[in-house]
Structures are given as structure tokens and as C-alpha cells.
Design a protein around this motif. Structure first.
Motif, PDB file in Angstrom:
ATOM      1  N   ILE A  26       0.852  -1.195   0.000  1.00  0.00           N
ATOM      2  CA  ILE A  26       0.000   0.000   0.000  1.00  0.00           C
ATOM      3  C   ILE A  26       0.887   1.245   0.000  1.00  0.00           C
ATOM      4  O   ILE A  26       1.782   1.381   0.838  1.00  0.00           O
ATOM      5  CB  ILE A  26      -0.935   0.026   1.227  1.00  0.00           C
ATOM      6  CG1 ILE A  26      -1.657  -1.312   1.391  1.00  0.00           C
ATOM      7  CG2 ILE A  26      -1.942   1.174   1.092  1.00  0.00           C
ATOM      8  CD1 ILE A  26      -2.500  -1.705   0.196  1.00  0.00           C
ATOM      9  N   ASN A  28       1.251   5.741  -1.296  1.00  0.00           N
ATOM     10  CA  ASN A  28       0.598   6.994  -1.657  1.00  0.00           C
ATOM     11  C   ASN A  28       0.549   7.108  -3.175  1.00  0.00           C
ATOM     12  O   ASN A  28       1.574   6.919  -3.848  1.00  0.00           O
ATOM     13  CB  ASN A  28       1.365   8.200  -1.099  1.00  0.00           C
ATOM     14  CG  ASN A  28       1.106   8.417   0.372  1.00  0.00           C
ATOM     15  OD1 ASN A  28       0.063   8.055   0.897  1.00  0.00           O
ATOM     16  ND2 ASN A  28       2.081   8.998   1.054  1.00  0.00           N
ATOM     17  N   HIS A  34      -3.790   9.928  -2.353  1.00  0.00           N
ATOM     18  CA  HIS A  34      -4.590   8.997  -1.581  1.00  0.00           C
ATOM     19  C   HIS A  34      -3.924   7.619  -1.638  1.00  0.00           C
ATOM     20  O   HIS A  34      -2.884   7.451  -2.272  1.00  0.00           O
ATOM     21  CB  HIS A  34      -6.025   8.934  -2.116  1.00  0.00           C
ATOM     22  CG  HIS A  34      -6.836  10.139  -1.797  1.00  0.00           C
ATOM     23  ND1 HIS A  34      -6.734  11.312  -2.504  1.00  0.00           N
ATOM     24  CD2 HIS A  34      -7.777  10.355  -0.840  1.00  0.00           C
ATOM     25  CE1 HIS A  34      -7.576  12.206  -2.009  1.00  0.00           C
ATOM     26  NE2 HIS A  34      -8.210  11.656  -0.984  1.00  0.00           N
ATOM     27  N   SER A  35      -4.532   6.642  -0.996  1.00  0.00           N
ATOM     28  CA  SER A  35      -3.901   5.326  -0.942  1.00  0.00           C
ATOM     29  C   SER A  35      -4.164   4.513  -2.205  1.00  0.00           C
ATOM     30  O   SER A  35      -5.228   4.594  -2.814  1.00  0.00           O
ATOM     31  CB  SER A  35      -4.412   4.544   0.280  1.00  0.00           C
ATOM     32  OG  SER A  35      -5.816   4.411   0.234  1.00  0.00           O
ATOM     33  N   GLU A  37      -2.535   0.660  -4.372  1.00  0.00           N
ATOM     34  CA  GLU A  37      -1.948  -0.652  -4.124  1.00  0.00           C
ATOM     35  C   GLU A  37      -1.034  -1.085  -5.273  1.00  0.00           C
ATOM     36  O   GLU A  37      -1.419  -0.997  -6.439  1.00  0.00           O
ATOM     37  CB  GLU A  37      -3.072  -1.671  -3.939  1.00  0.00           C
ATOM     38  CG  GLU A  37      -2.619  -3.079  -3.667  1.00  0.00           C
ATOM     39  CD  GLU A  37      -3.789  -4.015  -3.431  1.00  0.00           C
ATOM     40  OE1 GLU A  37      -4.358  -3.954  -2.320  1.00  0.00           O
ATOM     41  OE2 GLU A  37      -4.161  -4.768  -4.349  1.00  0.00           O
ATOM     42  N   TRP A 133       2.261   4.014   2.321  1.00  0.00           N
ATOM     43  CA  TRP A 133       1.078   4.573   2.981  1.00  0.00           C
ATOM     44  C   TRP A 133       1.174   4.426   4.492  1.00  0.00           C
ATOM     45  O   TRP A 133       0.834   5.328   5.244  1.00  0.00           O
ATOM     46  CB  TRP A 133      -0.160   3.857   2.453  1.00  0.00           C
ATOM     47  CG  TRP A 133      -1.442   4.306   3.060  1.00  0.00           C
ATOM     48  CD1 TRP A 133      -2.228   3.629   3.948  1.00  0.00           C
ATOM     49  CD2 TRP A 133      -2.103   5.559   2.835  1.00  0.00           C
ATOM     50  NE1 TRP A 133      -3.329   4.368   4.286  1.00  0.00           N
ATOM     51  CE2 TRP A 133      -3.272   5.563   3.612  1.00  0.00           C
ATOM     52  CE3 TRP A 133      -1.806   6.664   2.043  1.00  0.00           C
ATOM     53  CZ2 TRP A 133      -4.158   6.626   3.617  1.00  0.00           C
ATOM     54  CZ3 TRP A 133      -2.688   7.732   2.048  1.00  0.00           C
ATOM     55  CH2 TRP A 133      -3.849   7.708   2.830  1.00  0.00           C
ATOM     56  N   TYR A 134       1.643   3.273   4.951  1.00  0.00           N
ATOM     57  CA  TYR A 134       1.762   3.019   6.379  1.00  0.00           C
ATOM     58  C   TYR A 134       3.139   3.473   6.856  1.00  0.00           C
ATOM     59  O   TYR A 134       4.087   2.694   6.910  1.00  0.00           O
ATOM     60  CB  TYR A 134       1.593   1.529   6.677  1.00  0.00           C
ATOM     61  CG  TYR A 134       0.207   0.996   6.431  1.00  0.00           C
ATOM     62  CD1 TYR A 134      -0.905   1.572   7.034  1.00  0.00           C
ATOM     63  CD2 TYR A 134       0.005  -0.107   5.603  1.00  0.00           C
ATOM     64  CE1 TYR A 134      -2.176   1.074   6.818  1.00  0.00           C
ATOM     65  CE2 TYR A 134      -1.258  -0.610   5.379  1.00  0.00           C
ATOM     66  CZ  TYR A 134      -2.350  -0.017   5.992  1.00  0.00           C
ATOM     67  OH  TYR A 134      -3.602  -0.516   5.768  1.00  0.00           O
ATOM     68  N   SER A 201      -6.018   3.783   7.393  1.00  0.00           N
ATOM     69  CA  SER A 201      -6.336   2.869   6.290  1.00  0.00           C
ATOM     70  C   SER A 201      -7.828   2.777   6.074  1.00  0.00           C
ATOM     71  O   SER A 201      -8.316   2.877   4.957  1.00  0.00           O
ATOM     72  CB  SER A 201      -5.776   1.478   6.604  1.00  0.00           C
ATOM     73  OG  SER A 201      -6.296   0.520   5.726  1.00  0.00           O
ATOM     74  N   LYS A 204      -9.319   6.060   4.394  1.00  0.00           N
ATOM     75  CA  LYS A 204      -8.953   6.312   3.019  1.00  0.00           C
ATOM     76  C   LYS A 204      -9.491   5.253   2.055  1.00  0.00           C
ATOM     77  O   LYS A 204      -9.915   5.551   0.949  1.00  0.00           O
ATOM     78  CB  LYS A 204      -7.426   6.393   2.877  1.00  0.00           C
ATOM     79  CG  LYS A 204      -6.837   7.641   3.522  1.00  0.00           C
ATOM     80  CD  LYS A 204      -7.208   8.883   2.746  1.00  0.00           C
ATOM     81  CE  LYS A 204      -6.440  10.096   3.271  1.00  0.00           C
ATOM     82  NZ  LYS A 204      -6.709  11.299   2.483  1.00  0.00           N
ATOM     83  N   HIS A 205      -9.507   4.004   2.469  1.00  0.00           N
ATOM     84  CA  HIS A 205      -9.902   2.931   1.563  1.00  0.00           C
ATOM     85  C   HIS A 205     -11.393   2.939   1.258  1.00  0.00           C
ATOM     86  O   HIS A 205     -11.840   2.313   0.325  1.00  0.00           O
ATOM     87  CB  HIS A 205      -9.526   1.569   2.156  1.00  0.00           C
ATOM     88  CG  HIS A 205      -8.047   1.314   2.102  1.00  0.00           C
ATOM     89  ND1 HIS A 205      -7.509   0.068   2.254  1.00  0.00           N
ATOM     90  CD2 HIS A 205      -7.004   2.152   1.886  1.00  0.00           C
ATOM     91  CE1 HIS A 205      -6.192   0.141   2.167  1.00  0.00           C
ATOM     92  NE2 HIS A 205      -5.873   1.404   1.947  1.00  0.00           N
TER      93      HIS A 205
END
Length: 207
Positions: A26, A28, A34-35, A37, A133-134, A201, A204-205
Motif C-alpha cells: 500500500i 501513496n 490517496h492510498s 496498491e 502509505w503506512y 487505512s 482512506k480505503h
């Protein structure tokens, strides 16, 4: 469905490495922040990025080759043994100069293929170099994870008061963790940070 309950007293190393989490990362989105993959097929060496928010996409083939020549010179029969790492394309033949007699001939190389990792730094993914992201600052250190599963695995490690090895034949991910994650005095603060990342998470998801 995987069991996501936390054992606050005991953690047993599952002998995972960072490579165990490479198939789904995950990050940016470089287009909208935004998130999104990155999924990587570790058999075909292809990566693709898809943004959850703006649907921006990136595709990448990570395949690299190590080229090897193991032959006898066509002129003097001297043994030629050479390797060229990280070749991007295959050629049926390449010209090689014999170090003994100086003659040049064309030879058919052999190739060993593998995934080529970018590895910009620890706060980015190893394929496209996008920001993870994390990630969040913890005191003077940077805490990060590749995906939900990685984050949960770190949470299991941090929360446990007893951490057991599993007799691996190699250095596992938790054995390579920085000291600030291993320190018991940071347990409470790290668990709060992990919980914030988990909530980030979810927010955003669902956009």
C-alpha cells in the motif's frame, strides 16, 4: 479468514522476511496522494499500481537477468568465464575478447532471471519507489509497514511480552527490526501509533 486476535503475552517468529509481504504493498498515489496498491506477481516479475481514489495506474516489468559466458576460446582454447549482472534484455550472442590471445568471437550466453528491486529507501516500495502509505514518525525514528498484514504482524510482535525465535536458517524480519521497535519501553507508544495507521487505512480505503 486469518485470525487477527492479539496474543499480548507471547509472540512466535513465523520466520517471515520482508519478501513475504512484497506481493501487495500500500502506497501513496503519486497523482492524488490517496492510498493505492502495488501488486506484484512474483512468478512473472510484473508489478502494477492502482489508486483506490483516482484510479491512476502504472505497470512495470521488474525482470532482470544475470548474463553468464562459460566457454573455451575459439582460437586458443583458453577458458573464458565471465558474468554481467542486471542485464535488462536477452541477446542470442555477444562478442567477447579472449583475455589470453586477444581474439574476439561471438558466443551464446546463458541467463538467470530474477526480480530487480529499486530499493530507494525504507520508506518507499522496492518496485516503483513510491512512498509507503503506512508510515509515521516515532520520536526520532520512522515506523513503516508494506501492507495490512505486515502492520498486523508488527503489532503482534510489539504487544507481546514474550518473543520466541523459531530456529530459522536465515535472519528473519523481526530479527532485523530496529532497536526502537524491540524496546519494551516503547510498547505503549508504538501500539498507539499502529492503531492510528490502521484507522487511517479504514478512512482512506472507503473513499
Amino acid at each position: 479468514m486469518a485470525d487477527t486476535r492479539l496474543n499480548t503475552t507471547r509472540f512466535q517468529d513465523k520466520n517471515l522476511t520482508l519478501y513475504s509481504f512484497y506481493n501487495r504493498i500500500i502506497v501513496n498515489c503519486p497523482n492524488c496522494q490517496h492510498s493505492g496498491e502495488i501488486t506484484t506477481d512474483l512468478k512473472t516479475y510484473h508489478s502494477s499500481f492502482n489508486c483506490y481514489h483516482c484510479h491512476h495506474q502504472i505497470k512495470l516489468e521488474n525482470k532482470l537477468f544475470d548474463l553468464s559466458i562459460k566457454v573455451y576460446c575459439n582460437t586458443c582454447a583458453n577458458r573464458i568465464n565471465m558474468t554481467i549482472p542486471e542485464v535488462k534484455t536477452k541477446k542470442q550472442a555477444i562478442k567477447v575478447k579472449c583475455p589470453e590471445c586477444g581474439d574476439t568471437h561471438s558466443y551464446h550466453p546463458t541467463y538467470t532471471e530474477y526480480i530487480g528491486y529499486i530499493r530507494y529507501n525504507t520508506a518507499t516500495d522496492p518496485f516503483l519507489g513510491l512512498e509507503l502509505w503506512y508510515q509515521a514518525q516515532f520520536k526520532d525514528e520512522l515506523f513503516w509497514a508494506y501492507n495490512n498484514e505486515h502492520l498486523h504482524y508488527l503489532e503482534q510482535y510489539v504487544v507481546a511480552k514474550l518473543r520466541e525465535r523459531n530456529n530459522p536458517r536465515y535472519m528473519t524480519m523481526v530479527e532485523k527490526l530496529p532497536a526502537f521497535i524491540k524496546s519494551a519501553k516503547n510498547r505503549e507508544g508504538l501500539l498507539k501509533l499502529i492503531n492510528k495507521l490502521k484507522n487511517k487505512s479504514l478512512l482512506k480505503h472507503t473513499i
